[in-house]
Design a protein around this motif. Structure first.
Motif, short mmCIF file in Angstrom:
data_model
loop_
_atom_site.label_atom_id
_atom_site.label_comp_id
_atom_site.label_asym_id
_atom_site.label_seq_id
_atom_site.Cartn_x
_atom_site.Cartn_y
_atom_site.Cartn_z
N VAL A 209 20.46 43.55 20.08
CA VAL A 209 20.02 44.93 19.87
C VAL A 209 18.58 44.96 19.35
CG1 VAL A 209 20.38 46.99 18.44
CG2 VAL A 209 22.33 45.86 19.53
N GLU A 210 18.26 44.06 18.44
CA GLU A 210 16.91 44.02 17.87
C GLU A 210 15.87 43.60 18.92
OE1 GLU A 210 17.35 41.33 14.64
OE2 GLU A 210 18.36 42.79 13.33
N ALA A 213 15.39 46.52 21.26
CA ALA A 213 14.65 47.61 20.61
C ALA A 213 13.16 47.31 20.57
CB ALA A 213 15.19 47.84 19.21
N SER A 218 17.48 50.32 24.79
CA SER A 218 18.65 50.63 23.96
C SER A 218 19.94 50.34 24.72
CB SER A 218 18.66 52.10 23.52
OG SER A 218 17.53 52.40 22.74
N VAL A 242 22.09 48.94 29.67
CA VAL A 242 20.91 49.23 28.87
C VAL A 242 19.96 50.15 29.63
CG1 VAL A 242 18.84 48.15 27.83
CG2 VAL A 242 21.08 47.00 27.69
N ASN A 245 14.54 53.55 25.83
CA ASN A 245 14.76 54.50 24.74
C ASN A 245 14.50 55.93 25.20
OD1 ASN A 245 15.31 52.40 23.02
ND2 ASN A 245 13.25 52.34 22.11
N HIS A 250 22.69 58.19 23.80
CA HIS A 250 23.41 56.98 23.44
C HIS A 250 24.60 57.24 22.51
CE1 HIS A 250 20.33 54.73 25.46
NE2 HIS A 250 19.43 55.37 24.76
#
Length: 259
Positions: A209-210, A213, A218, A242, A245, A250
């Motif tokens: 996730v990091e 990001a 996302s 995915v 963003n 989400h």
């Protein structure tokens, strides 16, 4: 990796998972208003998914670092009368040049990127290659799976003319899985031995996730290989869906579609 092993990869029965995931993935995406025209397959291997997509009318570009695997993929496409743009490239240094509606990387390809910086770079390039409203779909083996590797050495295939064995191990400190593939193939009444050692990195969900990001991406959904909701505490493989963003809501619950 995947050089000598390329000649027996399909015989080992390791082509099924990518096709299995496509069975539910394309209807899932269509429900979410994506009918992709252009598809990029990263780490395409023998080209099974790329060829299947091309035969359904998609414009497919497929990339792999192994020339031996690409040779097998080109032969597969020729036999199936499928048109695919094949490219040889290493995903640790690959640079995006065109946009795609759908980018896939299936069958734990991304676990082969051993450094977080390599995976982060790839996510950056993927973000640059995604068309507006495009999707990235990839699956990963989880740390839970690699923790069991020392307990699960396995015979992959045992035939009169071919025997394949996986010797598995996991380094807890480095979080690297070590798989040594050994095979014996009967050729002209003599046995020929081959082996390759494959390394894979175990990434936690939070780490993924990091890294996503940081690339402006996302996670919309996490599913298992059958397209069903996944329990991260018990999962040994996770499929990530995915988008960039801000493209998708989400927080919405997204039920999968099964064929």
């Amino acid at each position: 990796m995947y050089n000598e092993y390329a000649s027996i990869y399909r015989q080992a029965g390791q082509s099924w998972l990518s096709l299995h995931m496509l069975n539910w993935l394309l209807p899932w995406l269509e429900q979410h208003e994506l009918r992709p025209q252009t598809v990029l397959d990263l780490g395409c291997g023998m080209g099974d998914a790329a060829v299947a997509l091309a035969l359904q009318g998609y414009q497919v570009t497929a990339i792999d670092r192994s020339e031996m695997m690409l040779a097998q993929a080109r032969l597969h496409a020729e036999l199936q009368h499928a048109t695919v743009a094949w490219q040889q490239a290493d995903l640790t240094t690959w640079q995006a040049t065109t946009k795609h509606d759908l980018i896939i990387s299936l069958f734990d390809t991304l676990n082969y990127l051993l450094e977080p910086a390599q995976l982060g770079h790839l996510f950056q390039q993927i973000a640059a290659a995604l068309a507006p409203n495009g999707w990235l779909v990839f699956d990963l083996n989880t740390p839970l799976l690699y923790a069991t590797w020392p307990e699960h050495n396995q015979v992959v295939l045992d035939r009169d003319d071919l025997y394949i064995y996986n010797a598995l191990d996991f380094d807890q400190e480095s979080q690297i899985g070590i798989g040594k593939i050994v095979w014996f193939q009967r050729l002209n009444d003599a046995w020929q031995r081959g082996s390759e050692t494959h390394l894979q990195a175990a990434y936690s969900d939070q780490h993924i996730v990091e890294l996503l990001a940081a690339a402006g991406l996302s996670v919309v959904a996490r599913l298992n290989r059958d397209g069903e909701p996944v329990d991260l505490k018990e999962a040994t493989r996770v499929v990530y869906l995915v988008q960039a963003n801000g493209v998708h809501n989400h927080s919405a619950a997204i039920p999968p579609i099964l064929d």
